[in-house]
Design a protein around this motif. Sequence first.
Motif, short mmCIF file in Angstrom:
data_model
loop_
_atom_site.label_atom_id
_atom_site.label_comp_id
_atom_site.label_asym_id
_atom_site.label_seq_id
_atom_site.Cartn_x
_atom_site.Cartn_y
_atom_site.Cartn_z
N LEU A 62 0.85 -1.19 0.00
CA LEU A 62 0.00 0.00 0.00
C LEU A 62 0.88 1.24 0.00
CD1 LEU A 62 -2.75 1.42 0.23
CD2 LEU A 62 -2.58 1.13 2.73
N CYS A 63 1.01 1.87 -1.17
CA CYS A 63 1.74 3.13 -1.27
C CYS A 63 0.77 4.30 -1.16
CB CYS A 63 2.55 3.15 -2.56
SG CYS A 63 3.86 1.90 -2.58
N ASN A 64 1.26 5.51 -1.34
CA ASN A 64 0.49 6.67 -0.90
C ASN A 64 -0.03 7.57 -2.01
OD1 ASN A 64 1.02 5.80 1.70
ND2 ASN A 64 2.81 7.12 1.96
N PHE A 82 1.83 -4.40 3.36
CA PHE A 82 2.97 -3.52 3.63
C PHE A 82 2.46 -2.08 3.54
CE2 PHE A 82 6.81 -6.23 2.06
CZ PHE A 82 6.20 -7.40 2.47
N SER A 83 2.89 -1.21 4.44
CA SER A 83 2.59 0.22 4.34
C SER A 83 3.89 1.00 4.28
CB SER A 83 1.72 0.68 5.52
OG SER A 83 2.35 0.38 6.76
N VAL A 84 3.80 2.27 3.90
CA VAL A 84 5.01 3.06 3.70
C VAL A 84 4.84 4.48 4.23
CG1 VAL A 84 5.54 1.73 1.60
CG2 VAL A 84 4.40 3.94 1.39
N SER A 97 -4.23 -3.29 9.67
CA SER A 97 -3.16 -3.72 10.57
C SER A 97 -1.96 -4.27 9.79
CB SER A 97 -3.68 -4.78 11.55
OG SER A 97 -2.71 -5.05 12.55
N PRO A 98 -1.30 -3.42 8.97
CA PRO A 98 -0.14 -3.89 8.19
C PRO A 98 0.91 -4.55 9.06
CG PRO A 98 -0.82 -1.73 7.43
CD PRO A 98 -1.61 -2.00 8.69
N ILE A 99 1.57 -5.56 8.51
CA ILE A 99 2.58 -6.28 9.29
C ILE A 99 3.97 -5.67 9.13
CG2 ILE A 99 1.35 -8.46 9.40
CD1 ILE A 99 3.03 -9.43 7.05
N TYR A 100 4.19 -4.96 8.02
CA TYR A 100 5.50 -4.34 7.77
C TYR A 100 5.29 -2.90 7.31
CZ TYR A 100 6.92 -9.26 7.63
OH TYR A 100 7.12 -10.59 7.93
N HIS A 101 6.18 -2.03 7.77
CA HIS A 101 6.13 -0.62 7.37
C HIS A 101 7.53 -0.21 6.93
CE1 HIS A 101 4.24 3.37 7.36
NE2 HIS A 101 5.41 3.84 7.77
N PHE A 102 7.61 0.51 5.80
CA PHE A 102 8.89 0.85 5.18
C PHE A 102 9.06 2.36 5.02
CE2 PHE A 102 8.30 -3.52 4.19
CZ PHE A 102 9.57 -4.07 4.04
#
Length: 297
Positions: A62-64, A82-84, A97-102
């Motif tokens: 999921l990008c912005n 994934f979120s960013v 509830s994303p599991i990873y954030h970058f």
Amino acid sequence: MAKLTNMFWGAMPHALYQRFKVDQPERLRLRQEAERLKHPLELSARNAEFRHRHQGQRCFILCNGPSVKRQDITVLKGEHVFSVSSGYHHPDYSTLSPIYHFVPQLTYGLLTREDAINWFREMDGRLGRATLFLNYTEEALVRDSGLFRERDIRYVTLAGTFQDYDPLALPDMSERIPGVQSVAIMCLMAAMYMGFTEIYLLGTDHDHFRTGEYNYFYEPTLLRGKDPSTDTKGNIVGSLYDELSALKVLWEQYRWIKRVAGLHGIRIFNASAGGALDEFPRIDLTAAAASGGAGTG
């Protein structure tokens, strides 16, 4: 003097020229690079435990981009998401509830050290239980400021260009990986390393060269006015030449990812609602979520 020096090198046999003018400087550069990255690579080594962790499963990055506002992302509840960056501003973030954030490497200038600290504090309060991935360049700031004390935080070593890496091998998150033009590239490398075999992109619009604006699906808060390439309203202030040059590099990175993914049986889809990215097959988000894919795990 310069003329005499050039004559000297020009008269030298090729083997000696190769040794003293090319090979030795290159070996010195590599030794210096290895020393510079010694500590970063010690940090990144911990990422080895993510290798194949999600083998055969699928994920959604999921990008912005603004197109996200036209999509119902609640259909991703229960998926690996994934979120960013500041994506936690989405009203449905906690539902996913994303599991990873970058977060890619920060560029300081208009963005100050204090801005970064405040942003990371805001981020920490909004990410739920997500594991956070940062570049090694932020490790000292995080450590010295006492940030993310209760969060699983990991560092990657972004270094060099894609041309420096094996064009056939999957990126290794426990080693060096190429520097990125977009956080989406960072996420794609991580997803492939983790073993995901179906990867869906959302919000990868990359169409600001058409619209003249660089906006997000949310209104910037702490980082408003901190991007040197735009004004406070999101209007691009750089030249079209600069934008197109950067886009060329970005598209080359996507193409590199697409080629490597294909070699390893990984399928990547673009589930964004619009945008300019044309390197991956398009798919409707709702249809993708309903399909079940290769496995949600």
